[in-house]
Design a protein around this motif. Structure first.
Motif, mmCIF file in Angstrom:
data_model
loop_
_atom_site.group_PDB
_atom_site.id
_atom_site.type_symbol
_atom_site.label_atom_id
_atom_site.label_comp_id
_atom_site.label_asym_id
_atom_site.label_seq_id
_atom_site.Cartn_x
_atom_site.Cartn_y
_atom_site.Cartn_z
ATOM 1 N N GLU A 176 -4.687 21.373 -7.415
ATOM 2 C CA GLU A 176 -3.418 21.671 -6.752
ATOM 3 C C GLU A 176 -2.818 22.905 -7.422
ATOM 4 O O GLU A 176 -3.304 23.362 -8.442
ATOM 5 N N SER A 194 -8.981 21.051 -3.570
ATOM 6 C CA SER A 194 -7.943 20.071 -3.280
ATOM 7 C C SER A 194 -8.533 18.672 -3.400
ATOM 8 O O SER A 194 -9.743 18.510 -3.584
ATOM 9 N N PRO A 241 -9.660 24.093 -0.400
ATOM 10 C CA PRO A 241 -8.200 24.153 -0.560
ATOM 11 C C PRO A 241 -7.511 24.819 0.625
ATOM 12 O O PRO A 241 -8.158 25.292 1.560
#
Length: 223
Positions: free
Chosen positions: A8, A27, A36
């Motif tokens: 993240e 992610s 991501p």
């Protein structure tokens, strides 16, 4: 070389400001890392100069993908390539969990001059040596592995053998539970030069700058 896996944007920013050499941006940590968000990637690239490698993985679970999922992987890779990705991380397996030569070749070709790392799908293959030889043929620059075991510590002897046999042809990126508390012994036993970690201490949720610094002191004492 020390690469930090960031699931993240908070961890990504911490790692990009740290002494790490680069990050792997993805992610969904609970799924082992997925592709991501492109806008988050663009934000990071607009601010930080440190290399960002991007995970290309549309779904969790195994590493075999439907035609639709493979098309999504191709589309994502090109999108991130045009947005300035410094490298890609992916891995596709075929029948019997062997390396899928055709599909991986297509993605490596699409990446062009952008280096590709084959991720820990390699640890699912029935024969690590054959798998790594195939990755070299395909043009992968690196392979992320725990030596076919659950963690790098458990696979340390296998990693030592892999590094001795293939490190002159492909970067062996030691990963799987690598932390400041074990990286010194891992480096000593495996004679590895490339390490991968989330740098998330026990009971915490984000990459920790001090954890990264302590690992880098081992990986590159002259940093």
């Amino acid at each position: 070389m020390l690469e930090i896996a960031c699931f993240e944007i908070t961890s990504a920013e911490t790692a990009l400001l740290s002494v790490a050499d680069r990050i792997e941006f993805c992610s969904e940590q609970h799924l082992g890392g997925l592709t991501p968000d492109i806008e988050e990637f663009r934000y990071l690239k607009s601010i930080y100069s440190k290399p960002i490698y991007v995970m290309i993985r549309p779904v969790g679970g195994g590493f075999m993908y439907s035609e639709r999922e493979f098309r999504e992987m191709r589309r994502s890779l090109l999108e991130f390539k045009h947005a300035g990705a410094n490298g890609f991380v992916f891995g596709i397996l075929g029948n019997g969990n062997s390396v899928d030569m055709q599909r991986n070749s297509e993605l490596v070709e699409l990446a062009g001059a952008v280096p590709c790392t084959f991720h820990r799908a390699i640890d699912r293959t029935p024969n690590l040596e054959t798998g790594v030889q195939n990755l070299i043929k395909l043009g992968f620059r690196a392979v992320l592995t725990s030596g076919g075991k659950e963690t790098a510590w458990e696979g340390r002897e296998q990693l030592k053998d892999m590094i001795a046999s293939y490190a002159h042809r492909i970067d062996i990126l030691v990963g799987g539970g690598v932390r400041a508390g074990n990286i010194s012994e891992l480096k000593k036993i495996t004679e590895g030069r490339h390490f991968h970690s989330s740098a998330i201490p026990q009971y915490e949720s984000f990459a920790n700058e001090e954890e990264i610094r302590r690992m880098q002191m081992v990986v590159r004492p002259d940093y």
